[in-house]
Every structure is written in C-alpha cells, then in structure tokens.
Design an enzyme around this catalytic site. Structure first.
Site, PDB file in Angstrom:
ATOM      1  N   ASP A  47     -27.722 113.210 -94.130  1.00 50.58           N
ATOM      2  CA  ASP A  47     -28.590 112.073 -93.827  1.00 50.58           C
ATOM      3  C   ASP A  47     -27.799 110.810 -93.497  1.00 50.58           C
ATOM      4  O   ASP A  47     -28.282 109.695 -93.644  1.00 50.58           O
ATOM      5  CB  ASP A  47     -29.560 111.814 -94.988  1.00 50.58           C
ATOM      6  CG  ASP A  47     -28.817 111.572 -96.291  1.00 50.58           C
ATOM      7  OD1 ASP A  47     -27.571 111.707 -96.298  1.00 50.58           O
ATOM      8  OD2 ASP A  47     -29.470 111.239 -97.293  1.00 50.58           O
ATOM      9  N   HIS A 253      -3.884 110.802 -75.574  1.00 47.69           N
ATOM     10  CA  HIS A 253      -5.053 110.449 -76.396  1.00 47.69           C
ATOM     11  C   HIS A 253      -4.806 110.778 -77.870  1.00 47.69           C
ATOM     12  O   HIS A 253      -5.699 111.277 -78.555  1.00 47.69           O
ATOM     13  CB  HIS A 253      -6.304 111.170 -75.882  1.00 47.69           C
ATOM     14  CG  HIS A 253      -6.758 110.658 -74.545  1.00 47.69           C
ATOM     15  ND1 HIS A 253      -7.612 111.353 -73.718  1.00 47.69           N
ATOM     16  CD2 HIS A 253      -6.452 109.516 -73.886  1.00 47.69           C
ATOM     17  CE1 HIS A 253      -7.823 110.648 -72.616  1.00 47.69           C
ATOM     18  NE2 HIS A 253      -7.127 109.529 -72.690  1.00 47.69           N
ATOM     19  N   ASP A 270      -2.609 101.522 -78.655  1.00 50.18           N
ATOM     20  CA  ASP A 270      -3.642 101.267 -77.646  1.00 50.18           C
ATOM     21  C   ASP A 270      -4.920 101.012 -78.423  1.00 50.18           C
ATOM     22  O   ASP A 270      -5.509 101.951 -78.983  1.00 50.18           O
ATOM     23  CB  ASP A 270      -3.769 102.491 -76.725  1.00 50.18           C
ATOM     24  CG  ASP A 270      -4.753 102.268 -75.579  1.00 50.18           C
ATOM     25  OD1 ASP A 270      -5.555 101.312 -75.648  1.00 50.18           O
ATOM     26  OD2 ASP A 270      -4.718 103.065 -74.613  1.00 50.18           O
ATOM     27  N   ASP A 281      -9.202  96.203 -74.121  1.00 49.38           N
ATOM     28  CA  ASP A 281      -8.399  97.427 -74.035  1.00 49.38           C
ATOM     29  C   ASP A 281      -6.940  97.026 -73.822  1.00 49.38           C
ATOM     30  O   ASP A 281      -6.557  96.659 -72.709  1.00 49.38           O
ATOM     31  CB  ASP A 281      -8.931  98.267 -72.857  1.00 49.38           C
ATOM     32  CG  ASP A 281      -8.283  99.632 -72.759  1.00 49.38           C
ATOM     33  OD1 ASP A 281      -7.511 100.000 -73.662  1.00 49.38           O
ATOM     34  OD2 ASP A 281      -8.546 100.334 -71.760  1.00 49.38           O
ATOM     35  N   HIS A 360      -1.351 109.426 -65.385  1.00 49.92           N
ATOM     36  CA  HIS A 360      -2.683 108.813 -65.295  1.00 49.92           C
ATOM     37  C   HIS A 360      -2.659 107.681 -64.275  1.00 49.92           C
ATOM     38  O   HIS A 360      -1.605 107.313 -63.768  1.00 49.92           O
ATOM     39  CB  HIS A 360      -3.155 108.324 -66.670  1.00 49.92           C
ATOM     40  CG  HIS A 360      -2.266 107.301 -67.329  1.00 49.92           C
ATOM     41  ND1 HIS A 360      -2.274 105.969 -66.984  1.00 49.92           N
ATOM     42  CD2 HIS A 360      -1.334 107.425 -68.312  1.00 49.92           C
ATOM     43  CE1 HIS A 360      -1.411 105.318 -67.743  1.00 49.92           C
ATOM     44  NE2 HIS A 360      -0.813 106.180 -68.549  1.00 49.92           N
ATOM     45  N   HIS A 364      -8.757 100.976 -64.667  1.00 47.70           N
ATOM     46  CA  HIS A 364     -10.170 101.373 -64.677  1.00 47.70           C
ATOM     47  C   HIS A 364     -10.969 100.100 -64.878  1.00 47.70           C
ATOM     48  O   HIS A 364     -10.465  99.096 -65.392  1.00 47.70           O
ATOM     49  CB  HIS A 364     -10.454 102.412 -65.777  1.00 47.70           C
ATOM     50  CG  HIS A 364     -10.014 102.004 -67.157  1.00 47.70           C
ATOM     51  ND1 HIS A 364     -10.732 101.142 -67.952  1.00 47.70           N
ATOM     52  CD2 HIS A 364      -8.910 102.339 -67.876  1.00 47.70           C
ATOM     53  CE1 HIS A 364     -10.105 100.982 -69.107  1.00 47.70           C
ATOM     54  NE2 HIS A 364      -8.975 101.682 -69.091  1.00 47.70           N
ATOM     55  N   HIS A 371     -14.310 102.415 -70.275  1.00 47.72           N
ATOM     56  CA  HIS A 371     -14.195 102.886 -68.884  1.00 47.72           C
ATOM     57  C   HIS A 371     -15.539 102.526 -68.264  1.00 47.72           C
ATOM     58  O   HIS A 371     -16.496 103.287 -68.336  1.00 47.72           O
ATOM     59  CB  HIS A 371     -13.912 104.383 -68.824  1.00 47.72           C
ATOM     60  CG  HIS A 371     -12.596 104.728 -69.477  1.00 47.72           C
ATOM     61  ND1 HIS A 371     -12.320 105.951 -70.011  1.00 47.72           N
ATOM     62  CD2 HIS A 371     -11.476 103.993 -69.682  1.00 47.72           C
ATOM     63  CE1 HIS A 371     -11.097 105.951 -70.525  1.00 47.72           C
ATOM     64  NE2 HIS A 371     -10.562 104.768 -70.334  1.00 47.72           N
ATOM     65  N   GLU A 394      -2.409  99.253 -66.506  1.00 44.71           N
ATOM     66  CA  GLU A 394      -1.791  99.987 -67.599  1.00 44.71           C
ATOM     67  C   GLU A 394      -0.833 101.090 -67.154  1.00 44.71           C
ATOM     68  O   GLU A 394      -1.069 102.274 -67.407  1.00 44.71           O
ATOM     69  CB  GLU A 394      -2.864 100.574 -68.513  1.00 44.71           C
ATOM     70  CG  GLU A 394      -3.961 101.367 -67.820  1.00 44.71           C
ATOM     71  CD  GLU A 394      -4.957 101.950 -68.831  1.00 44.71           C
ATOM     72  OE1 GLU A 394      -4.504 102.643 -69.754  1.00 44.71           O
ATOM     73  OE2 GLU A 394      -6.162 101.710 -68.687  1.00 44.71           O
ATOM     74  N   TYR A 398       6.116 108.555 -69.880  1.00 46.82           N
ATOM     75  CA  TYR A 398       6.092 109.411 -71.079  1.00 46.82           C
ATOM     76  C   TYR A 398       7.083 110.549 -70.862  1.00 46.82           C
ATOM     77  O   TYR A 398       6.904 111.365 -69.962  1.00 46.82           O
ATOM     78  CB  TYR A 398       4.678 109.958 -71.296  1.00 46.82           C
ATOM     79  CG  TYR A 398       3.620 108.885 -71.147  1.00 46.82           C
ATOM     80  CD1 TYR A 398       3.257 108.073 -72.216  1.00 46.82           C
ATOM     81  CD2 TYR A 398       3.015 108.656 -69.901  1.00 46.82           C
ATOM     82  CE1 TYR A 398       2.313 107.064 -72.067  1.00 46.82           C
ATOM     83  CE2 TYR A 398       2.069 107.652 -69.739  1.00 46.82           C
ATOM     84  CZ  TYR A 398       1.721 106.859 -70.823  1.00 46.82           C
ATOM     85  OH  TYR A 398       0.790 105.862 -70.656  1.00 46.82           O
ATOM     86  N   ARG A 415       3.519 102.609 -72.700  1.00 46.85           N
ATOM     87  CA  ARG A 415       2.449 102.122 -71.821  1.00 46.85           C
ATOM     88  C   ARG A 415       2.273 100.647 -72.146  1.00 46.85           C
ATOM     89  O   ARG A 415       2.387 100.254 -73.307  1.00 46.85           O
ATOM     90  CB  ARG A 415       1.145 102.888 -72.063  1.00 46.85           C
ATOM     91  CG  ARG A 415      -0.037 102.347 -71.257  1.00 46.85           C
ATOM     92  CD  ARG A 415      -1.236 103.307 -71.206  1.00 46.85           C
ATOM     93  NE  ARG A 415      -1.875 103.548 -72.484  1.00 46.85           N
ATOM     94  CZ  ARG A 415      -1.719 104.639 -73.224  1.00 46.85           C
ATOM     95  NH1 ARG A 415      -0.930 105.608 -72.817  1.00 46.85           N
ATOM     96  NH2 ARG A 415      -2.345 104.769 -74.372  1.00 46.85           N
ATOM     97  N   GLU A 417      -0.536  97.672 -71.356  1.00 50.47           N
ATOM     98  CA  GLU A 417      -1.886  97.546 -70.788  1.00 50.47           C
ATOM     99  C   GLU A 417      -2.461  96.163 -71.049  1.00 50.47           C
ATOM    100  O   GLU A 417      -2.521  95.699 -72.194  1.00 50.47           O
ATOM    101  CB  GLU A 417      -2.801  98.609 -71.415  1.00 50.47           C
ATOM    102  CG  GLU A 417      -4.257  98.478 -70.985  1.00 50.47           C
ATOM    103  CD  GLU A 417      -5.131  99.628 -71.471  1.00 50.47           C
ATOM    104  OE1 GLU A 417      -4.832 100.194 -72.533  1.00 50.47           O
ATOM    105  OE2 GLU A 417      -6.106  99.952 -70.776  1.00 50.47           O
TER     106      GLU A 417
END
Ligand code: GLY
Ligand code: MN
Ligand code: MN
Length: 451
Positions: A47, A253, A270, A281, A360, A364, A371, A394, A398, A415, A417
């Site tokens: 619940d 991710h 990130d 972001d 990547h 975006h 996004h 960004e 890697y 990265r 960004e």
C-alpha cells in the site's frame, strides 16, 4: 500527495497564456476537443506509492498537481469561444484528514482560473456530450493503454447514438504534437524556474566537491546532493543521480552508488534537482583526493575543450547538431593525439570509430522532463536553434581497459555537462556556477580541506 493549494490566483497567468496558445494552434487546424489527463499514481509495493509527479503536459497547461485530473479544452472553430474545463477529485473530508488537502472542482476552478470544473467521476458521461459533432478529438494515443481503451469506449458510445443525429469526431489529432512544439520554447516563467533549479543543482555539485574524500561511499555523496536539492525546495531529483567512482564512470547509466571512493580515482557525478516541475541536469568530474593525475587531466581537458567548442557553436540559426559536430571534431583529434585511435581525423569522423570512447550525443532538450519534449528534426534537417530553447551540452570520453589502449588511461570516464538557454546573442550557461576548470576544482577542494 498534495497538502496545500499549489498556485495562487496571480500565478495563473502563464498557464492561461499557454492554454490560449494551444487554442490558437487547435483553431488553425479547425478546432475540436482536446483531452489532456494527468499521470496516474503508481504503486511501489503493497500500500505504498512512488512519490506522485503530475504529467508534464498537464502540469504545463494547468499548474494543478493533484492526481486523478483531466484537462479538457473545447475549442470552437473560427471566432467561437473556447472553454478550459478541469475534471478533478471532489472534496472529501475523510480522505483529506488522511491524505491532505483537495481543491475540489469549485476550488480548483477559482484558484487555477478554469472556465468550468467538474468531478472527475463525471468525465466519461460529459465527454461523450462534449465530443459529439466536433470536428476532431485531440488526444495522444499510444501512451497509456487504459486511456486508449477509455477513449475508444467514449467514441463508440457517441457512434451508437448516430440514429439520434449525433456524430463522433471524424478525426483524431495528436495534441502532444502541438504541445511539444510549444514546450520547445520556454517562456519567462519557465526560464526563471530553470535558472533557480540550475543554481540549486550547481550548489549541490559544489557541496559534493567539498565533501568527497578517499574512504567515503558513493551513496554518502548522493545523500549530500539530495540534501542540497531538498533543502532549497526541489521536489525531487530530476532523475536518479549517478555517483560513479573510478571505473563506474564508464557505465553511462550507473546508479548503484554503493561503492567506496578510492584515492587516485576520479568521481563522475551526474545529478540535478527538479524545481517547480523543471529539471536541471549537470555532470561534473573531479578527483577523489583533490588532485588530478596527469592522464586524468589529459582526458578531462580534452572533454572540457570539446565542451567549449560545442558551446561556441550554440546560437540562433545554428542547428541542433552543430554543437555535437563541433565537440566531435575536438574529441576525435584528442583521441588520435592520445593514441586511443589511429588514422586521420577525417577517417575517424567518417568511420565513427570515436564511438568506442564517446557513444552518446552531446545534447538533448531540457525542461519539465530531463529529456524534454520537442522534435529534434524538421523533416530531413536538424532543428534550427532559436531563443528560448534549452538544451544540455555534455560531451564525454569513457575509456575501458583493452590491449590496444594505453594503460595510463584505463578506467578513466569523464563527462562535463551544462545547461544552456539559447539567447538572441548566442547562449547563456545557467549551470556555470559549478566549477569545471581543473585549477578551480582543485582550489575549491583544497579550501574545503583547509589548504
Ligand atoms: N542525466 C541524464 C542525461 O544526462 O542525459
Ligand atoms: Mn543530460
Ligand atoms: Mn546528465
């Protein structure tokens, strides 16, 4: 769960303005009736529910954040009047004692400035009346099977009454396509909220830089970020924060956030807060011990140079792809210089061999969704950038261990960004407060440690 009225009367204006814009766009296609439901509540276990987040399109047009609500826009053709009608939960003293305040239709109509409001339980019955003899039903099919079925049932109910002279709308149009185009250009209210979300999020990254030290865990750093978001009013993180030490930074991710931070490793964060329904972001990378090693600095400065090139390419009239292409050239040349790749720059760009280390894209759209809504192409061509658009910049690099990769670079993932608003003159980086030059990061970390 909603406890207090979310929007005071004088705060209705931006929502009313957006509804008027939608009316204009619908009129341009002959009008009809639009249906924009909010998001359902989601059970987490037994619940317990996930924190409730209203649907972005619904929120954009209403500012109303209670669940079980639907906006109906009845738009007559030509100069005929239009109506914004809210369907929402009724007031219920018993439920309000347990779960908190509900506006109820009459309260919502007054506070949020709708033309009419009704209990949501009356939606299906009223909808069949509202859509009968209309030129189009504006609904976005295919996002929610339950709503698709419900719409089919209402349409069939009207079709079944054809002998009494009622006609179901002959066309179904995608209302989200209109809203996507609107959401691409942020209005002044949206930009003000996004600047504040960016400021809070930049402060959270600085807090993390001050906190990090060898032996701390990734989740401890995540807790610092969440604390900073929440204590400045962000409702949620805009997405699950990535707090990735060492090799984890090469998992795009990574959200485990459960490993210990080691001396000599880089940490990639990130993370961005969501404020008033708007995302920020930001990604920053910095050394766990406060000092970049030589190879870490080489990769880091390459990515920073690529980001600078992308930002320099960001201006009205450029296309969405121009910053990406600018970043790629810098990154590909750097990968050649660092002996990660071999061949000529043209060959690397042509064959896309850089994708082994940069897989990547650079940008975006950013807004209510991290996004965000909005097309990236107009026909065959990348969308032209215009003032009021907000996008991320960004680039990254890697480097996973492999026999043909110099060992000094193994497991370095970087990265950087930032969030950019396109302006008449170029762009405004709204996340610039979070340091990103090596000297600035090292100075901030040194000061936090007392020199
Ligand atoms: N944090 C998600 C992204 O950078 O796209
Ligand atoms: Mn992003
Ligand atoms: Mn990000």
């Amino acid at each position: 769960m909603n406890t207090t009225p979310a929007v005071a009367n004088d705060e209705c204006a931006p929502y009313r303005q957006r509804r008027l814009l939608l009316v204009e766009r619908m009129k341009a296609s002959g009008g009809g009736v639009a249906l924009i439901p909010t998001a359902p509540e989601q059970a987490r276990n037994r619940d317990t529910h996930f924190p409730y987040r209203a649907d972005s399109y619904f929120q954009y047009l209403t500012g109303f954040t209670e669940p079980e609500a639907v906006l109906v826009m009845a738009v007559g053709p030509g100069a005929m009047a239009s109506q914004a009608i809210l369907f929402c939960r009724e007031k219920n003293l018993e439920r309000e004692i347990w779960d908190g305040f509900r506006h109820g239709p009459e309260g919502a109509r007054e506070v949020f400035g709708f033309d009419a409001a009704h209990p949501v339980a009356e939606l299906d019955a009223r909808l069949s009346e509202l859509i009968a003899d209309q030129p189009a039903l504006w609904f976005s099919l295919g996002h929610d099977a339950g709503w698709d079925q419900r719409i089919a049932a209402v349409l069939n109910k009207v079709r079944a009454e054809s002998r009494s002279g009622k006609r179901a709308p002959p066309a179904i149009r995608d209302v989200r396509a209109e809203l996507d185009a609107m959401r691409l250009i942020k209005d002044a209210t949206e930009l003000a909220t996004m600047r504040r979300a960016a400021e809070i999020s930049a402060n959270a990254h600085m807090r993390a830089m001050r906190f990090v030290a060898p032996g701390r865990y990734e989740y401890e750093v995540e807790a610092e970020l969440l604390h900073e978001f929440r204590r400045h009013g962000c409702e949620y993180p805009a997405y699950t924060p990535i707090v990735a030490g060492g090799a984890n930074a090469c998992v795009l991710h990574y959200v485990g956030n459960d490993r210990v931070l080691k001396d000599g490793d880089l940490l990639l964060i990130d993370a961005g807060g969501e404020l008033g329904g708007y995302a920020s972001d930001i990604t920053r990378c910095f050394p766990v011990n406060g000092r970049f090693s030589g190879p870490q600095a080489d990769v880091y400065d390459l990515v920073l140079d690529a980001q600078a090139a992308a930002i320099a390419a960001l201006r009205p009239g450029a296309t969405f792809a121009d910053p990406h292409d600018a970043a790629l050239k810098v990154l590909a040349q750097g990968m050649l210089d660092m002996k990660l790749l071999a061949g000529s720059l043209d060959a690397v760009l042509e064959s896309e061999s850089y994708k082994r280390f940069y897989m990547h894209r650079t940008s975006h759209w950013l807004g209510k969704d991290v996004h965000d809504a909005g097309e990236y192409k107009e026909g065959e061509h990348w969308a032209p950038l215009a003032p009021g658009m907000v996008l991320t910049i960004e680039p990254g690099c890697y480097i996973r261990p492999a026999d043909d990769v110099p060992e000094a670079f193994w497991n370095i993932g970087v990265r950087i960004e930032d969030d950019a608003v396109v302006t008449a003159a170029g762009c405004e980086i709204i996340t610039a407060a979070a340091p990103k030059k090596i000297a600035d990061i090292e100075a901030l970390m040194r000061d936090a440690r007392g020199g």
